[in-house]
Design a protein around this motif. Structure first.
Motif, PDB file in Angstrom:
ATOM      1  N   GLU A   1       4.264 -18.498  -3.236  1.00  0.00           N
ATOM      2  CA  GLU A   1       2.912 -18.639  -3.968  1.00  0.00           C
ATOM      3  C   GLU A   1       1.816 -19.601  -3.173  1.00  0.00           C
ATOM      4  O   GLU A   1       0.893 -19.454  -2.979  1.00  0.00           O
ATOM      5  CB  GLU A   1       3.094 -18.943  -5.376  1.00  0.00           C
ATOM      6  CG  GLU A   1       3.260 -17.827  -6.307  1.00  0.00           C
ATOM      7  CD  GLU A   1       3.222 -18.523  -7.878  1.00  0.00           C
ATOM      8  OE1 GLU A   1       2.245 -19.002  -8.151  1.00  0.00           O
ATOM      9  OE2 GLU A   1       4.359 -18.116  -8.508  1.00  0.00           O
ATOM     10  N   GLN A   2       2.686 -20.794  -2.599  1.00  0.00           N
ATOM     11  CA  GLN A   2       1.681 -21.435  -1.910  1.00  0.00           C
ATOM     12  C   GLN A   2       1.062 -20.875  -0.460  1.00  0.00           C
ATOM     13  O   GLN A   2       0.097 -21.062  -0.354  1.00  0.00           O
ATOM     14  CB  GLN A   2       2.394 -22.822  -1.450  1.00  0.00           C
ATOM     15  CG  GLN A   2       1.778 -23.831  -0.820  1.00  0.00           C
ATOM     16  CD  GLN A   2       0.570 -24.520  -1.790  1.00  0.00           C
ATOM     17  OE1 GLN A   2       0.497 -24.576  -2.788  1.00  0.00           O
ATOM     18  NE2 GLN A   2      -0.616 -24.777  -1.081  1.00  0.00           N
ATOM     19  N   ASP A   3       1.902 -20.285   0.193  1.00  0.00           N
ATOM     20  CA  ASP A   3       1.512 -19.627   1.132  1.00  0.00           C
ATOM     21  C   ASP A   3       0.578 -18.535   1.105  1.00  0.00           C
ATOM     22  O   ASP A   3      -0.487 -18.484   1.705  1.00  0.00           O
ATOM     23  CB  ASP A   3       2.677 -18.915   1.904  1.00  0.00           C
ATOM     24  CG  ASP A   3       3.799 -19.815   2.370  1.00  0.00           C
ATOM     25  OD1 ASP A   3       3.076 -20.698   3.038  1.00  0.00           O
ATOM     26  OD2 ASP A   3       4.849 -19.307   2.750  1.00  0.00           O
TER      27      ASP A   3
ATOM     28  N   THR B   1      -1.597 -18.511  -1.589  1.00  0.00           N
ATOM     29  CA  THR B   1      -2.862 -19.232  -2.099  1.00  0.00           C
ATOM     30  C   THR B   1      -3.503 -19.732  -0.830  1.00  0.00           C
ATOM     31  O   THR B   1      -4.548 -19.650  -0.679  1.00  0.00           O
ATOM     32  CB  THR B   1      -2.451 -20.482  -2.958  1.00  0.00           C
ATOM     33  OG1 THR B   1      -1.846 -19.944  -4.136  1.00  0.00           O
ATOM     34  CG2 THR B   1      -3.555 -21.266  -3.429  1.00  0.00           C
ATOM     35  N   ASN B   2      -2.839 -20.359   0.153  1.00  0.00           N
ATOM     36  CA  ASN B   2      -3.472 -21.011   1.397  1.00  0.00           C
ATOM     37  C   ASN B   2      -3.926 -19.576   1.985  1.00  0.00           C
ATOM     38  O   ASN B   2      -5.177 -19.848   2.729  1.00  0.00           O
ATOM     39  CB  ASN B   2      -2.379 -21.624   2.159  1.00  0.00           C
ATOM     40  CG  ASN B   2      -1.901 -22.849   1.493  1.00  0.00           C
ATOM     41  OD1 ASN B   2      -2.537 -23.340   0.919  1.00  0.00           O
ATOM     42  ND2 ASN B   2      -0.598 -23.463   2.143  1.00  0.00           N
ATOM     43  N   LYS B   3      -3.365 -18.444   2.312  1.00  0.00           N
ATOM     44  CA  LYS B   3      -4.048 -17.341   2.770  1.00  0.00           C
ATOM     45  C   LYS B   3      -5.158 -16.751   2.423  1.00  0.00           C
ATOM     46  O   LYS B   3      -6.326 -16.547   2.952  1.00  0.00           O
ATOM     47  CB  LYS B   3      -2.897 -16.294   2.919  1.00  0.00           C
ATOM     48  CG  LYS B   3      -3.436 -14.906   3.758  1.00  0.00           C
ATOM     49  CD  LYS B   3      -2.154 -14.139   3.781  1.00  0.00           C
ATOM     50  CE  LYS B   3      -2.795 -13.029   4.482  1.00  0.00           C
ATOM     51  NZ  LYS B   3      -2.055 -11.691   4.569  1.00  0.00           N
ATOM     52  N   ASN B   4      -5.179 -16.784   0.851  1.00  0.00           N
ATOM     53  CA  ASN B   4      -6.411 -16.393   0.308  1.00  0.00           C
ATOM     54  C   ASN B   4      -7.664 -17.586   0.440  1.00  0.00           C
ATOM     55  O   ASN B   4      -8.701 -17.145   0.588  1.00  0.00           O
ATOM     56  CB  ASN B   4      -5.997 -16.404  -1.359  1.00  0.00           C
ATOM     57  CG  ASN B   4      -5.226 -15.249  -1.617  1.00  0.00           C
ATOM     58  OD1 ASN B   4      -5.218 -14.190  -0.697  1.00  0.00           O
ATOM     59  ND2 ASN B   4      -4.709 -15.275  -2.762  1.00  0.00           N
ATOM     60  N   VAL B   5      -7.168 -18.710   0.342  1.00  0.00           N
ATOM     61  CA  VAL B   5      -8.370 -19.930   0.772  1.00  0.00           C
ATOM     62  C   VAL B   5      -8.857 -19.771   2.047  1.00  0.00           C
ATOM     63  O   VAL B   5      -9.977 -19.749   2.134  1.00  0.00           O
ATOM     64  CB  VAL B   5      -7.734 -21.289   0.624  1.00  0.00           C
ATOM     65  CG1 VAL B   5      -8.540 -22.401   1.125  1.00  0.00           C
ATOM     66  CG2 VAL B   5      -7.299 -21.409  -0.938  1.00  0.00           C
ATOM     67  N   GLU B   6      -7.874 -19.484   3.135  1.00  0.00           N
ATOM     68  CA  GLU B   6      -8.501 -19.291   4.431  1.00  0.00           C
ATOM     69  C   GLU B   6      -9.294 -17.875   4.610  1.00  0.00           C
ATOM     70  O   GLU B   6     -10.460 -18.117   5.183  1.00  0.00           O
ATOM     71  CB  GLU B   6      -7.269 -19.186   5.490  1.00  0.00           C
ATOM     72  CG  GLU B   6      -6.450 -20.387   5.475  1.00  0.00           C
ATOM     73  CD  GLU B   6      -7.403 -21.465   5.917  1.00  0.00           C
ATOM     74  OE1 GLU B   6      -8.099 -21.080   7.120  1.00  0.00           O
ATOM     75  OE2 GLU B   6      -7.496 -22.531   5.767  1.00  0.00           O
ATOM     76  N   THR B   7      -8.976 -16.956   3.694  1.00  0.00           N
ATOM     77  CA  THR B   7      -9.881 -15.775   3.971  1.00  0.00           C
ATOM     78  C   THR B   7     -11.283 -15.884   3.020  1.00  0.00           C
ATOM     79  O   THR B   7     -12.191 -15.387   3.666  1.00  0.00           O
ATOM     80  CB  THR B   7      -8.979 -14.600   3.197  1.00  0.00           C
ATOM     81  OG1 THR B   7      -7.652 -14.350   3.870  1.00  0.00           O
ATOM     82  CG2 THR B   7      -9.754 -13.316   3.230  1.00  0.00           C
ATOM     83  N   GLU B   8     -11.154 -16.662   2.096  1.00  0.00           N
ATOM     84  CA  GLU B   8     -12.448 -16.995   1.441  1.00  0.00           C
ATOM     85  C   GLU B   8     -13.284 -17.727   2.237  1.00  0.00           C
ATOM     86  O   GLU B   8     -14.553 -17.654   2.178  1.00  0.00           O
ATOM     87  CB  GLU B   8     -12.303 -17.626   0.216  1.00  0.00           C
ATOM     88  CG  GLU B   8     -13.224 -17.855  -0.730  1.00  0.00           C
ATOM     89  CD  GLU B   8     -14.063 -16.392  -1.348  1.00  0.00           C
ATOM     90  OE1 GLU B   8     -15.262 -16.388  -1.303  1.00  0.00           O
ATOM     91  OE2 GLU B   8     -13.215 -15.308  -1.473  1.00  0.00           O
ATOM     92  N   LYS B   9     -13.047 -18.750   2.895  1.00  0.00           N
ATOM     93  CA  LYS B   9     -13.475 -19.746   3.897  1.00  0.00           C
ATOM     94  C   LYS B   9     -14.359 -18.728   4.985  1.00  0.00           C
ATOM     95  O   LYS B   9     -15.392 -18.965   5.333  1.00  0.00           O
ATOM     96  CB  LYS B   9     -12.870 -20.768   4.456  1.00  0.00           C
ATOM     97  CG  LYS B   9     -12.470 -21.804   3.537  1.00  0.00           C
ATOM     98  CD  LYS B   9     -11.305 -22.966   4.456  1.00  0.00           C
ATOM     99  CE  LYS B   9     -11.362 -24.121   3.416  1.00  0.00           C
ATOM    100  NZ  LYS B   9     -10.225 -24.821   3.922  1.00  0.00           N
TER     101      LYS B   9
END
Length: 173
Positions: A116-118, A120-128
């Protein structure tokens, strides 16, 4: 008898046949054959004692056989690509070994699952990345934004999403 034993049995049969030929004729085994005998013997013992180590040792044995560093058959069958010799017997045995031991290999080398953490991190990077594209595209005209947002455009998905968001804020989409 389990089907996973078939490749090692074929190796043992080829070794026994080769040893029989050398005993009944004037053929002499070389160091490759002795290495092959030793590694197949170790693999056979490991098959019954420790299946996990067996997979590694037997797999390595087959790879050494493919590149013709060891041999188990009295008659050397090889084909060459440049300076490297390949043994088709070992290649066929490796393919058989991989097919028949697929379940055990999948257990030993599982696919990496995203936590889940990976995720979430991937989604945050995509959003940035989308926000970065939005800043870059802010000054572009609507026609260019529409061409970027088009599904068939050559832009990455993040750029398409950014263009669509800008168009939505301008009430164009």
């Amino acid at each position: 008898m389990k089907k996973e034993i078939i490749p090692i049995l074929i190796c043992i049969l080829l070794l026994l046949y080769s040893i029989g030929i050398t005993l009944l004729t004037d053929y002499v085994l070389n160091y490759k054959h002795y290495l092959g005998i030793a590694l197949i013997g170790i693999s056979t013992i490991l098959y019954f004692k420790n299946k996990k180590i067996f997979v590694y040792v037997f797999g390595l044995t087959l790879i050494l056989g493919i590149i013709s560093l060891i041999d188990i058959y009295y008659w050397e069958i090889v084909f060459s690509i440049g300076p490297i010799n390949f043994n088709p017997i070992f290649l066929a045995l490796l393919i058989t070994f991989l097919v028949l031991n697929k379940k055990q290999l999948n257990e030993m080398f599982p696919e990496k699952k995203l936590t889940e953490q990976d995720l979430t991190n991937k989604n945050v990077e995509t959003e940035k990345l989308i926000e970065s594209y939005q800043r870059k595209f802010q000054s572009k005209p609507e026609s260019e934004l529409k061409s970027i947002a088009d599904e068939n455009s050559g832009y990455v998905n993040e750029a398409k999403t950014a263009a669509k968001r800008i168009l939505k804020t301008k009430n164009v989409l």
